[in-house]
Write a protein that holds these residues in place. Structure first.
Motif, mmCIF file in Angstrom:
data_model
loop_
_atom_site.group_PDB
_atom_site.id
_atom_site.type_symbol
_atom_site.label_atom_id
_atom_site.label_comp_id
_atom_site.label_asym_id
_atom_site.label_seq_id
_atom_site.Cartn_x
_atom_site.Cartn_y
_atom_site.Cartn_z
ATOM 1 N N CYS A 253 29.692 -65.687 -34.167
ATOM 2 C CA CYS A 253 28.800 -64.833 -34.956
ATOM 3 C C CYS A 253 27.380 -65.391 -34.895
ATOM 4 N N PHE A 254 26.417 -64.501 -34.656
ATOM 5 C CA PHE A 254 25.014 -64.893 -34.553
ATOM 6 C C PHE A 254 24.170 -64.193 -35.615
ATOM 7 N N LEU A 255 23.118 -64.884 -36.031
ATOM 8 C CA LEU A 255 22.083 -64.309 -36.885
ATOM 9 C C LEU A 255 20.772 -64.477 -36.134
ATOM 10 N N ALA A 256 19.973 -63.408 -36.078
ATOM 11 C CA ALA A 256 18.734 -63.481 -35.298
ATOM 12 C C ALA A 256 17.625 -62.669 -35.937
ATOM 13 N N SER B 122 24.379 -55.405 -35.833
ATOM 14 C CA SER B 122 23.914 -54.468 -36.853
ATOM 15 C C SER B 122 22.707 -55.074 -37.568
ATOM 16 N N PRO B 123 21.743 -54.239 -37.982
ATOM 17 C CA PRO B 123 20.533 -54.755 -38.640
ATOM 18 C C PRO B 123 20.756 -55.148 -40.098
ATOM 19 N N ILE B 124 19.902 -56.052 -40.577
ATOM 20 C CA ILE B 124 19.913 -56.512 -41.968
ATOM 21 C C ILE B 124 18.562 -56.170 -42.594
ATOM 22 N N PHE B 125 18.587 -55.682 -43.840
ATOM 23 C CA PHE B 125 17.369 -55.238 -44.519
ATOM 24 C C PHE B 125 17.132 -56.040 -45.799
ATOM 25 N N ASP B 126 15.850 -56.114 -46.213
ATOM 26 C CA ASP B 126 15.513 -56.852 -47.434
ATOM 27 C C ASP B 126 15.280 -55.908 -48.611
ATOM 28 N N ALA C 20 19.202 -59.413 -37.779
ATOM 29 C CA ALA C 20 20.392 -58.701 -37.317
ATOM 30 C C ALA C 20 21.517 -59.713 -37.178
ATOM 31 N N ILE C 21 22.722 -59.217 -37.272
ATOM 32 C CA ILE C 21 23.911 -60.057 -37.138
ATOM 33 C C ILE C 21 24.760 -59.493 -36.010
ATOM 34 N N SER C 22 25.505 -60.361 -35.322
ATOM 35 C CA SER C 22 26.356 -59.869 -34.234
ATOM 36 C C SER C 22 27.581 -60.748 -34.072
ATOM 37 N N VAL C 23 28.580 -60.196 -33.398
ATOM 38 C CA VAL C 23 29.732 -60.978 -32.944
ATOM 39 C C VAL C 23 29.762 -60.883 -31.429
ATOM 40 N N SER C 24 30.196 -61.970 -30.796
ATOM 41 C CA SER C 24 30.127 -62.043 -29.344
ATOM 42 C C SER C 24 31.335 -62.777 -28.787
ATOM 43 N N SER C 25 31.828 -62.294 -27.641
ATOM 44 C CA SER C 25 32.945 -62.971 -26.985
ATOM 45 C C SER C 25 33.053 -62.508 -25.538
ATOM 46 N N GLY D 167 32.617 -52.520 -34.769
ATOM 47 C CA GLY D 167 31.261 -52.097 -35.085
ATOM 48 C C GLY D 167 31.094 -51.768 -36.557
ATOM 49 N N LYS D 168 32.053 -51.042 -37.110
ATOM 50 C CA LYS D 168 31.991 -50.685 -38.531
ATOM 51 C C LYS D 168 32.153 -51.917 -39.415
ATOM 52 N N LEU D 169 32.941 -52.882 -38.942
ATOM 53 C CA LEU D 169 33.117 -54.122 -39.703
ATOM 54 C C LEU D 169 31.820 -54.934 -39.710
ATOM 55 N N VAL D 170 31.189 -55.055 -38.545
ATOM 56 C CA VAL D 170 29.912 -55.775 -38.455
ATOM 57 C C VAL D 170 28.859 -55.069 -39.310
ATOM 58 N N ARG D 171 28.860 -53.745 -39.263
ATOM 59 C CA ARG D 171 27.910 -52.975 -40.069
ATOM 60 C C ARG D 171 28.121 -53.232 -41.561
ATOM 61 N N SER D 172 29.379 -53.284 -41.995
ATOM 62 C CA SER D 172 29.666 -53.507 -43.419
ATOM 63 C C SER D 172 29.219 -54.895 -43.861
ATOM 64 N N VAL D 173 29.352 -55.881 -42.969
ATOM 65 C CA VAL D 173 28.909 -57.243 -43.289
ATOM 66 C C VAL D 173 27.383 -57.290 -43.367
ATOM 67 N N ALA D 174 26.718 -56.630 -42.417
ATOM 68 C CA ALA D 174 25.251 -56.574 -42.436
ATOM 69 C C ALA D 174 24.758 -55.905 -43.717
ATOM 70 N N LEU D 175 25.459 -54.880 -44.151
ATOM 71 C CA LEU D 175 25.088 -54.171 -45.377
ATOM 72 C C LEU D 175 25.302 -55.063 -46.605
ATOM 73 N N ALA D 176 26.383 -55.835 -46.597
ATOM 74 C CA ALA D 176 26.657 -56.745 -47.716
ATOM 75 C C ALA D 176 25.571 -57.818 -47.820
ATOM 76 N N ILE D 177 25.146 -58.347 -46.679
ATOM 77 C CA ILE D 177 24.063 -59.341 -46.670
ATOM 78 C C ILE D 177 22.770 -58.691 -47.163
ATOM 79 N N SER D 178 22.510 -57.474 -46.689
ATOM 80 C CA SER D 178 21.304 -56.747 -47.099
ATOM 81 C C SER D 178 21.263 -56.563 -48.612
ATOM 82 N N ARG D 179 22.386 -56.213 -49.194
ATOM 83 C CA ARG D 179 22.439 -56.010 -50.650
ATOM 84 C C ARG D 179 22.165 -57.307 -51.396
#
Length: 248
Positions: free
Chosen positions: A100-103, A201-205, A213-218, A230-242
């Motif tokens: 998992c990456f954060l960028a 998926s993007p992260i918002f403040d 943005a956050i991603s998973v890679s393999s 994709g939907k799982l990564v999006r939900s995690v990005a949304l949780a971080i954003s909140r």
């Protein structure tokens, strides 16, 4: 505000040395940055004295010094985004057994600011502090998808062909970014590196601005349910954003 030329040169030298894990000579630094050798020496010598660079006395190669690591560690420790995202990254990586990456975006490139690899995960090469192309990565495309004026933004990028799958056509890239914005996640299907699959998926403040943005890679292997991941990564990005104060 006036920019100090010597300070700017010192930063450029540190960035150049950081890209050379085996080291680089003084003459190579001067040549690469188009600096007078005497000016390069003065700056490099000062950086060495301050622990920002190290010099191998035999090979005469300069590498990053220990103080750079200390500063980097403090950045990671004091950065709210990194600390807030960390437990979410660990949970996501362990769940999918992927790195998992954060960028963030920096100078029209993707800058990796954190990374978590679960035990026995297939290793990915990107490292914290390294930079790469926006148009060919899931992280980059996630960040790009949040721009309102895509034409203007894309015009600032070099759409380099990195693999047979890299999108280098401006119109095609814009269309994909519109799809990404609608569904909430991006995919890099062997676009940066062959045999690699990444989903981001993007992260918002709190101001609803995209800050990361956050991603998973393999490595690609077997069948991957891209929409599920994709939907799982999006939900995690949304949780971080909140957690950062984002509101839909």
């Amino acid at each position: 505000m006036k920019i100090n030329r010597t300070t700017k040169r010192a930063i450029a030298i540190l960035e150049l040395v950081a890209q050379q894990p085996k080291g680089i000579t003084l003459n190579e630094i001067a040549k690469e940055l188009k600096l007078p050798t005497t000016s390069a020496f003065d700056i490099v010598h000062t950086l060495k004295q301050e622990g920002m660079l190290e010099l191998d006395p035999y090979s005469k190669l300069y590498t990053l010094g220990p103080k750079v690591l200390l500063i980097g560690q403090q950045y990671l420790k004091n950065n709210d985004l990194i600390q807030i995202a960390k437990p979410f990254m660990i949970d996501l990586a362990e769940k999918l057994h992927k790195t998992c990456f954060l960028a963030k975006e920096m100078d029209n490139q993707v800058l990796y600011i954190n990374k978590y690899e679960p035990q026995n995960a297939l290793i990915t090469m990107a490292q914290i502090g390294s930079r790469t192309h926006m148009h060919a990565t899931a992280l980059g495309k996630a960040l790009l998808s949040t721009y309102n004026n895509l034409e203007e933004k894309i015009s600032k990028l070099k759409l380099v062909k990195l693999t047979p799958n890299t999108i280098t056509d401006k119109d095609r890239l814009i269309e994909e970014l519109k799809i990404i914005k609608q569904r909430g996640y991006s995919v890099d299907n062997e676009e940066l590196e062959e045999n690699m699959l990444c989903i981001g998926s993007p992260i918002f403040d709190h101001n609803n601005n995209c800050v990361a943005a956050i991603s998973v890679s393999s490595i690609k292997r077997g069948q991957t349910d891209i929409d599920y991941e994709g939907k799982l990564v999006r939900s995690v990005a949304l949780a971080i954003s909140r957690k950062l104060g984002y509101h839909e």
